[in-house]
Write a protein that holds these residues in place. Sequence first.
Motif, PDB file in Angstrom:
ATOM      1  N   LEU A 189     -55.272  18.956 -64.105  1.00  0.00           N
ATOM      2  CA  LEU A 189     -54.127  18.108 -64.447  1.00  0.00           C
ATOM      3  C   LEU A 189     -54.577  16.710 -64.868  1.00  0.00           C
ATOM      4  O   LEU A 189     -54.094  16.148 -65.854  1.00  0.00           O
ATOM      5  CB  LEU A 189     -53.191  17.980 -63.237  1.00  0.00           C
ATOM      6  N   ILE A 190     -55.515  16.159 -64.102  1.00  0.00           N
ATOM      7  CA  ILE A 190     -55.993  14.801 -64.385  1.00  0.00           C
ATOM      8  C   ILE A 190     -56.699  14.755 -65.728  1.00  0.00           C
ATOM      9  O   ILE A 190     -56.525  13.822 -66.520  1.00  0.00           O
ATOM     10  CB  ILE A 190     -56.934  14.335 -63.256  1.00  0.00           C
ATOM     11  N   LYS A 191     -57.510  15.775 -66.010  1.00  0.00           N
ATOM     12  CA  LYS A 191     -58.224  15.842 -67.289  1.00  0.00           C
ATOM     13  C   LYS A 191     -57.264  15.742 -68.463  1.00  0.00           C
ATOM     14  O   LYS A 191     -57.506  15.014 -69.425  1.00  0.00           O
ATOM     15  CB  LYS A 191     -58.978  17.167 -67.376  1.00  0.00           C
ATOM     16  N   ARG A 192     -56.164  16.481 -68.369  1.00  0.00           N
ATOM     17  CA  ARG A 192     -55.187  16.457 -69.470  1.00  0.00           C
ATOM     18  C   ARG A 192     -54.594  15.065 -69.639  1.00  0.00           C
ATOM     19  O   ARG A 192     -54.377  14.593 -70.763  1.00  0.00           O
ATOM     20  CB  ARG A 192     -54.099  17.508 -69.235  1.00  0.00           C
ATOM     21  N   GLU A 193     -54.312  14.397 -68.514  1.00  0.00           N
ATOM     22  CA  GLU A 193     -53.777  13.037 -68.582  1.00  0.00           C
ATOM     23  C   GLU A 193     -54.790  12.074 -69.221  1.00  0.00           C
ATOM     24  O   GLU A 193     -54.431  11.242 -70.054  1.00  0.00           O
ATOM     25  CB  GLU A 193     -53.411  12.538 -67.180  1.00  0.00           C
ATOM     26  N   VAL A 194     -56.030  12.208 -68.807  1.00  0.00           N
ATOM     27  CA  VAL A 194     -57.077  11.335 -69.358  1.00  0.00           C
ATOM     28  C   VAL A 194     -57.215  11.566 -70.859  1.00  0.00           C
ATOM     29  O   VAL A 194     -57.315  10.616 -71.650  1.00  0.00           O
ATOM     30  CB  VAL A 194     -58.417  11.587 -68.637  1.00  0.00           C
ATOM     31  N   GLU A 195     -57.220  12.822 -71.271  1.00  0.00           N
ATOM     32  CA  GLU A 195     -57.351  13.140 -72.693  1.00  0.00           C
ATOM     33  C   GLU A 195     -56.180  12.605 -73.500  1.00  0.00           C
ATOM     34  O   GLU A 195     -56.348  12.126 -74.626  1.00  0.00           O
ATOM     35  CB  GLU A 195     -57.493  14.650 -72.874  1.00  0.00           C
ATOM     36  N   ASP A 196     -54.963  12.661 -72.907  1.00  0.00           N
ATOM     37  CA  ASP A 196     -53.796  12.118 -73.602  1.00  0.00           C
ATOM     38  C   ASP A 196     -53.932  10.616 -73.822  1.00  0.00           C
ATOM     39  O   ASP A 196     -53.518  10.084 -74.862  1.00  0.00           O
ATOM     40  CB  ASP A 196     -52.519  12.397 -72.795  1.00  0.00           C
ATOM     41  N   ILE A 197     -54.522   9.937 -72.829  1.00  0.00           N
ATOM     42  CA  ILE A 197     -54.661   8.479 -72.928  1.00  0.00           C
ATOM     43  C   ILE A 197     -55.808   8.090 -73.858  1.00  0.00           C
ATOM     44  O   ILE A 197     -55.660   7.226 -74.732  1.00  0.00           O
ATOM     45  CB  ILE A 197     -54.879   7.865 -71.530  1.00  0.00           C
ATOM     46  N   LEU A 198     -56.950   8.733 -73.680  1.00  0.00           N
ATOM     47  CA  LEU A 198     -58.140   8.342 -74.434  1.00  0.00           C
ATOM     48  C   LEU A 198     -58.253   9.036 -75.780  1.00  0.00           C
ATOM     49  O   LEU A 198     -58.964   8.563 -76.659  1.00  0.00           O
ATOM     50  CB  LEU A 198     -59.405   8.634 -73.621  1.00  0.00           C
ATOM     51  N   GLY A 199     -57.568  10.181 -75.903  1.00  0.00           N
ATOM     52  CA  GLY A 199     -57.658  10.953 -77.142  1.00  0.00           C
ATOM     53  C   GLY A 199     -58.859  11.876 -77.134  1.00  0.00           C
ATOM     54  O   GLY A 199     -59.825  11.666 -76.411  1.00  0.00           O
ATOM     55  N   GLY A 200     -58.790  12.944 -77.934  1.00  0.00           N
ATOM     56  CA  GLY A 200     -59.917  13.858 -78.049  1.00  0.00           C
ATOM     57  C   GLY A 200     -59.805  15.043 -77.126  1.00  0.00           C
ATOM     58  O   GLY A 200     -59.022  15.060 -76.177  1.00  0.00           O
ATOM     59  N   THR A 201     -60.606  16.041 -77.415  1.00  0.00           N
ATOM     60  CA  THR A 201     -60.638  17.247 -76.589  1.00  0.00           C
ATOM     61  C   THR A 201     -61.512  17.007 -75.380  1.00  0.00           C
ATOM     62  O   THR A 201     -62.241  16.029 -75.296  1.00  0.00           O
ATOM     63  CB  THR A 201     -61.223  18.425 -77.390  1.00  0.00           C
ATOM     64  N   SER A 202     -61.481  17.938 -74.434  1.00  0.00           N
ATOM     65  CA  SER A 202     -62.317  17.795 -73.241  1.00  0.00           C
ATOM     66  C   SER A 202     -63.793  17.804 -73.620  1.00  0.00           C
ATOM     67  O   SER A 202     -64.607  17.101 -73.032  1.00  0.00           O
ATOM     68  CB  SER A 202     -62.024  18.906 -72.238  1.00  0.00           C
ATOM     69  N   ASP A 203     -64.148  18.571 -74.642  1.00  0.00           N
ATOM     70  CA  ASP A 203     -65.549  18.591 -75.073  1.00  0.00           C
ATOM     71  C   ASP A 203     -65.955  17.212 -75.591  1.00  0.00           C
ATOM     72  O   ASP A 203     -67.004  16.685 -75.242  1.00  0.00           O
ATOM     73  CB  ASP A 203     -65.744  19.640 -76.174  1.00  0.00           C
ATOM     74  N   GLY A 204     -65.104  16.623 -76.414  1.00  0.00           N
ATOM     75  CA  GLY A 204     -65.402  15.298 -76.935  1.00  0.00           C
ATOM     76  C   GLY A 204     -65.428  14.250 -75.839  1.00  0.00           C
ATOM     77  O   GLY A 204     -66.260  13.339 -75.852  1.00  0.00           O
ATOM     78  N   LEU A 205     -64.532  14.397 -74.857  1.00  0.00           N
ATOM     79  CA  LEU A 205     -64.443  13.408 -73.788  1.00  0.00           C
ATOM     80  C   LEU A 205     -65.694  13.399 -72.934  1.00  0.00           C
ATOM     81  O   LEU A 205     -66.265  12.353 -72.651  1.00  0.00           O
ATOM     82  CB  LEU A 205     -63.225  13.701 -72.917  1.00  0.00           C
ATOM     83  N   PHE A 206     -66.136  14.568 -72.496  1.00  0.00           N
ATOM     84  CA  PHE A 206     -67.184  14.609 -71.492  1.00  0.00           C
ATOM     85  C   PHE A 206     -68.595  14.721 -72.054  1.00  0.00           C
ATOM     86  O   PHE A 206     -69.539  14.298 -71.415  1.00  0.00           O
ATOM     87  CB  PHE A 206     -66.922  15.750 -70.513  1.00  0.00           C
TER      88      PHE A 206
END
Length: 216
Positions: free
Chosen positions: A101-118
Amino acid sequence: TNETIQGAHTKRTIGVRSILVVRTVTPFGQPQASTSKLAGSIFGLGPDPFSNSMAAQYERCSFGQLMFVPATGHNAIEDGVMEIQLSTPTTGKTIQSLVDLIKREVEDILGGTSDGLFTRQFDHVVYCLPFGSIHDKHGHNWVAQATINGAISVINSAYCDSLTVLQHEIGHNLGFFHSSEGSNQYGDDTGVMGGSLIQKNGPIQCFNGAKNWIAG
């Protein structure tokens, strides 16, 4: 001492690595450490800098070869820490379901997919959770968990600004297993990957000889 040597870790244990810290707040609770306490305990930044921050301790232990720096790149991140609000209570939820759940929130704020984020934006992400989530073995009474040779560490409310807990979990991300003695997986207390006291500003520990050898 039993040590498991798994490949070369030197690419993770030398250089500059970024950390994003995510403090999670719900209407039903929040971690004990504030955003400023997290910035202070992990990076030695902000109005509450710890004299023995995790970043400073890693720099000392590595003789200046490994440095952790705060994540940047978005106005939601201050001194390496961002705070998110969840409408969902943590009580009774598994750690993994909350992290998802938190990951999705972070991605919504920062933008990008989980692969791009991490894998491209930050080397490590530390999730600081409110009390109430469930560990599959320890119920509510868990401290932290992290992926070996990975990017993710998850820490339970009261322990998010503990030096030894932070060092230990990031150590897993760097590729280190527990430092054991006999049948006790935490039995070697000569380094931070074994058993150590859980305190805010200490104890001051590095790694045992075997892990120092692995790290190069």
